[in-house]
Design a protein around this motif. Structure first.
Motif, PDB file in Angstrom:
ATOM      1  N   UNK A   1       0.827  -1.217   0.000  1.00  0.00           N
ATOM      2  CA  UNK A   1       0.000   0.000   0.000  1.00  0.00           C
ATOM      3  C   UNK A   1       0.857   1.262   0.000  1.00  0.00           C
ATOM      4  N   UNK A   2       2.126   1.122   0.355  1.00  0.00           N
ATOM      5  CA  UNK A   2       3.067   2.248   0.290  1.00  0.00           C
ATOM      6  C   UNK A   2       3.140   2.810  -1.117  1.00  0.00           C
ATOM      7  N   UNK A   3       2.886   1.973  -2.136  1.00  0.00           N
ATOM      8  CA  UNK A   3       2.879   2.437  -3.522  1.00  0.00           C
ATOM      9  C   UNK A   3       1.860   3.560  -3.724  1.00  0.00           C
ATOM     10  N   UNK A   4       0.651   3.361  -3.194  1.00  0.00           N
ATOM     11  CA  UNK A   4      -0.376   4.382  -3.333  1.00  0.00           C
ATOM     12  C   UNK A   4      -0.016   5.667  -2.613  1.00  0.00           C
ATOM     13  N   UNK A   5       0.572   5.523  -1.432  1.00  0.00           N
ATOM     14  CA  UNK A   5       1.005   6.707  -0.676  1.00  0.00           C
ATOM     15  C   UNK A   5       2.064   7.476  -1.458  1.00  0.00           C
ATOM     16  N   UNK A   6       3.066   6.757  -1.962  1.00  0.00           N
ATOM     17  CA  UNK A   6       4.184   7.401  -2.669  1.00  0.00           C
ATOM     18  C   UNK A   6       3.727   8.124  -3.922  1.00  0.00           C
ATOM     19  N   UNK A   7       2.670   7.619  -4.571  1.00  0.00           N
ATOM     20  CA  UNK A   7       2.165   8.275  -5.782  1.00  0.00           C
ATOM     21  C   UNK A   7       1.712   9.705  -5.494  1.00  0.00           C
ATOM     22  N   UNK A   8       1.287   9.973  -4.261  1.00  0.00           N
ATOM     23  CA  UNK A   8       0.850  11.334  -3.894  1.00  0.00           C
ATOM     24  C   UNK A   8       2.017  12.311  -3.851  1.00  0.00           C
ATOM     25  N   UNK A   9       3.261  11.790  -3.852  1.00  0.00           N
ATOM     26  CA  UNK A   9       4.460  12.637  -3.771  1.00  0.00           C
ATOM     27  C   UNK A   9       5.264  12.597  -5.072  1.00  0.00           C
ATOM     28  N   UNK A  10       4.676  12.044  -6.114  1.00  0.00           N
ATOM     29  CA  UNK A  10       5.428  11.773  -7.344  1.00  0.00           C
ATOM     30  C   UNK A  10       6.041  13.025  -7.956  1.00  0.00           C
ATOM     31  N   UNK A  11       5.390  14.164  -7.782  1.00  0.00           N
ATOM     32  CA  UNK A  11       5.882  15.408  -8.378  1.00  0.00           C
ATOM     33  C   UNK A  11       6.731  16.240  -7.420  1.00  0.00           C
ATOM     34  N   UNK A  12       7.030  15.703  -6.232  1.00  0.00           N
ATOM     35  CA  UNK A  12       7.877  16.411  -5.268  1.00  0.00           C
ATOM     36  C   UNK A  12       9.340  16.148  -5.576  1.00  0.00           C
ATOM     37  N   UNK A  13      10.087  17.188  -5.813  1.00  0.00           N
ATOM     38  CA  UNK A  13      11.503  17.016  -6.172  1.00  0.00           C
ATOM     39  C   UNK A  13      12.329  16.467  -5.015  1.00  0.00           C
ATOM     40  N   UNK A  14      11.907  16.735  -3.799  1.00  0.00           N
ATOM     41  CA  UNK A  14      12.702  16.323  -2.644  1.00  0.00           C
ATOM     42  C   UNK A  14      11.946  15.328  -1.763  1.00  0.00           C
ATOM     43  N   UNK A  15      11.204  14.435  -2.398  1.00  0.00           N
ATOM     44  CA  UNK A  15      10.437  13.426  -1.650  1.00  0.00           C
ATOM     45  C   UNK A  15      11.393  12.466  -0.946  1.00  0.00           C
ATOM     46  N   UNK A  16      11.167  12.315   0.349  1.00  0.00           N
ATOM     47  CA  UNK A  16      12.009  11.465   1.198  1.00  0.00           C
ATOM     48  C   UNK A  16      11.113  10.393   1.816  1.00  0.00           C
ATOM     49  N   UNK A  17      11.399   9.134   1.513  1.00  0.00           N
ATOM     50  CA  UNK A  17      10.643   7.991   2.021  1.00  0.00           C
ATOM     51  C   UNK A  17      11.532   7.165   2.934  1.00  0.00           C
ATOM     52  N   UNK A  18      11.033   6.862   4.130  1.00  0.00           N
ATOM     53  CA  UNK A  18      11.736   5.975   5.049  1.00  0.00           C
ATOM     54  C   UNK A  18      10.890   4.734   5.298  1.00  0.00           C
ATOM     55  N   UNK A  19      11.566   3.594   5.364  1.00  0.00           N
ATOM     56  CA  UNK A  19      10.902   2.312   5.589  1.00  0.00           C
ATOM     57  C   UNK A  19      11.592   1.601   6.744  1.00  0.00           C
ATOM     58  N   UNK A  20      10.789   1.145   7.712  1.00  0.00           N
ATOM     59  CA  UNK A  20      11.296   0.293   8.786  1.00  0.00           C
ATOM     60  C   UNK A  20      10.932  -1.148   8.424  1.00  0.00           C
ATOM     61  N   UNK A  21      11.942  -1.973   8.227  1.00  0.00           N
ATOM     62  CA  UNK A  21      11.705  -3.346   7.782  1.00  0.00           C
ATOM     63  C   UNK A  21      12.935  -4.191   8.081  1.00  0.00           C
ATOM     64  N   UNK A  22      12.720  -5.467   8.353  1.00  0.00           N
ATOM     65  CA  UNK A  22      13.840  -6.388   8.581  1.00  0.00           C
ATOM     66  C   UNK A  22      14.476  -6.835   7.283  1.00  0.00           C
ATOM     67  N   UNK A  23      13.716  -6.723   6.179  1.00  0.00           N
ATOM     68  CA  UNK A  23      14.185  -7.178   4.878  1.00  0.00           C
ATOM     69  C   UNK A  23      14.045  -6.053   3.860  1.00  0.00           C
ATOM     70  N   UNK A  24      14.607  -6.285   2.679  1.00  0.00           N
ATOM     71  CA  UNK A  24      14.488  -5.342   1.575  1.00  0.00           C
ATOM     72  C   UNK A  24      13.502  -5.930   0.576  1.00  0.00           C
ATOM     73  N   UNK A  25      12.341  -5.315   0.440  1.00  0.00           N
ATOM     74  CA  UNK A  25      11.256  -5.886  -0.356  1.00  0.00           C
ATOM     75  C   UNK A  25      11.417  -5.567  -1.843  1.00  0.00           C
ATOM     76  N   UNK A  26      12.417  -6.190  -2.464  1.00  0.00           N
ATOM     77  CA  UNK A  26      12.636  -6.062  -3.904  1.00  0.00           C
ATOM     78  C   UNK A  26      12.598  -7.450  -4.537  1.00  0.00           C
ATOM     79  N   UNK A  27      12.425  -7.475  -5.856  1.00  0.00           N
ATOM     80  CA  UNK A  27      12.389  -8.752  -6.565  1.00  0.00           C
ATOM     81  C   UNK A  27      13.771  -9.391  -6.582  1.00  0.00           C
ATOM     82  N   UNK A  28      13.807 -10.674  -6.254  1.00  0.00           N
ATOM     83  CA  UNK A  28      15.062 -11.427  -6.310  1.00  0.00           C
ATOM     84  C   UNK A  28      15.076 -12.379  -7.502  1.00  0.00           C
ATOM     85  N   UNK A  29      13.968 -12.447  -8.246  1.00  0.00           N
ATOM     86  CA  UNK A  29      13.881 -13.338  -9.396  1.00  0.00           C
ATOM     87  C   UNK A  29      12.692 -12.951 -10.245  1.00  0.00           C
ATOM     88  N   UNK A  30      11.876 -13.928 -10.633  1.00  0.00           N
ATOM     89  CA  UNK A  30      10.727 -13.667 -11.491  1.00  0.00           C
ATOM     90  C   UNK A  30       9.399 -13.830 -10.755  1.00  0.00           C
TER      91      UNK A  30
END
Length: 376
Positions: free
Chosen positions: A128-157
């Motif tokens: 749901x962070x995707x929807x939140x971040x879209x509200x800042x898409x046109x901000x030149x200095x948008x700063x996003x912080x995430x508290x997480x034990x892992x890095x939620x990126x794709x590791x494969x397909x």
């Protein structure tokens, strides 16, 4: 914009009856503010709570969703020491697709930003962070912080979900100014993945955080959004989370992070995700984390009078400019891009001391590079 069209209202009777604190609990205070919601009243609100009971595109059952379970615990906690004008909008109405949920959340966050009302979002899954971040898409200095034990990126397909949402976020926001990953565990992520992933500006391991949790304060002081994954907390204290990690943040550390976020005048959106709904202890801790964010918000103040310090460093054409607020003890440094744009970046006193001893601060240099990249 009529926010009532987006939400199913809260039935406060489910959360406020039988409370031992009675009128001294938080629930009756928020219920009173929520009953007065109108277009004019929105201008006077300090914050709103809204639930998004959606897990990876699938709506949760009414009444047993994670946002409602958090409310059940939150509204039994003590009222804040002073009045903070908080309303509960209810739960976001189900959309016909995940994209529809993201767009609705974007619209709501954009509207609340215009009104300068802080949004507290109870999830739901962390994509749901995707929807939140879209509200800042046109901000030149948008700063996003995430508290997480892992890095939620794709590791494969693998298919898209909350375990890899950051890959899409970085793609959708290629000009994201700054991204901070806080509290990750090295054995779950590894330095190779951190350095390979484009988009990560700063990262703070769990061990580093535990050595000195105040390091997170200046990261959160500059943040516009904090997305908090309950999976960053050790399993014994948050057993409903998706990750089930034997190590992780302690409950009191999670509450301290939330309080730092609440104190920051810059931070306008706080999202709490991946609580789950199997174990009541997880909802209880999520409620306490939310309470401490509100407690920080209660003590939020605009920056006061600040003293300017200039550190001359060999090899630099201009001094590094620092700002110090004596009342709070907080520090900033200034960075300037090649095009002349200036930003004030929260920092530690240690960074000023290093600069005054003729050492170029590493974070200052990194932000100079980020500013120059932004100007290209």
């Amino acid at each position: 914009m009529n926010l009532a069209d987006y939400f199913e209202p809260v039935d406060f009777s489910r959360f406020t009856t039988g409370n031992p604190l009675g009128k001294y609990a938080l629930g009756p205070v928020i219920e009173k503010s929520s009953e007065r919601i109108s277009d004019d009243a929105f201008q006077k609100l300090d914050a709103v709570i809204l639930g998004v009971p959606v897990e990876n595109g699938k709506p949760q059952k009414k009444g047993t969703s994670a946002p409602d379970k958090i409310r059940n615990e939150l509204y039994r906690l003590a009222a804040l020491a002073q009045n903070l004008n908080i309303a509960d909008l209810g739960n976001l109405k189900p959309a016909t697709s995940p994209k529809g949920t993201y767009l609705a959340l974007r619209d709501v966050v954009e509207y609340l930003r215009e009104l300068k009302v802080v949004a507290i979002i109870l999830g739901g899954s962390q994509d749901l962070t995707l929807g939140i971040a879209e509200a800042f898409k046109n901000d030149r200095f948008f700063w996003l912080s995430v508290v997480d034990a892992v890095l939620d990126v794709k590791k494969g397909t693998e298919t898209f979900d909350s375990t890899n949402y950051l890959t899409r976020l970085f793609k959708n926001l290629p000009n994201l100014f700054h991204f901070s990953l806080i509290g990750y565990q090295n054995h779950l992520v590894g330095e190779k993945l951190i350095h390979k992933t484009n988009g990560i500006s700063e990262h703070l391991r769990l061990g580093q955080l535990r050595d000195d949790i105040s390091q997170t304060e200046f990261l959160l002081r500059n943040s516009d959004v904090l997305s908090f994954d309950m999976g960053s907390i050790k399993y014994t204290e948050a057993p409903s989370s998706r990750q089930n990690n034997p190590n992780g943040l302690r409950g009191e550390e999670a509450c301290q992070l939330a309080r730092y976020a609440g104190l920051s005048p810059q931070l306008g959106t706080f999202g709490l995700f991946e609580t789950g709904n199997e174990h009541p202890i997880s909802a209880s801790l999520a409620a306490e984390i939310t309470w401490y964010f509100l407690e920080g918000l209660l003590h939020r103040k605009p920056w006061g009078e600040r003293t300017v310090y200039k550190a001359e460093i060999d090899g630099l054409d201009h001094p590094v400019v620092f700002l110090h607020e004596p009342e709070s003890g907080r520090w900033w440094f200034k960075v300037k891009s090649v095009s002349g744009e200036v930003c004030e970046i929260a920092c530690s006193e240690e960074e000023y001391r290093k600069a005054s001893e003729n050492e170029i601060p590493g974070r200052w240099l990194k932000f100079i590079q980020e500013m120059d990249d932004l100007s290209k």
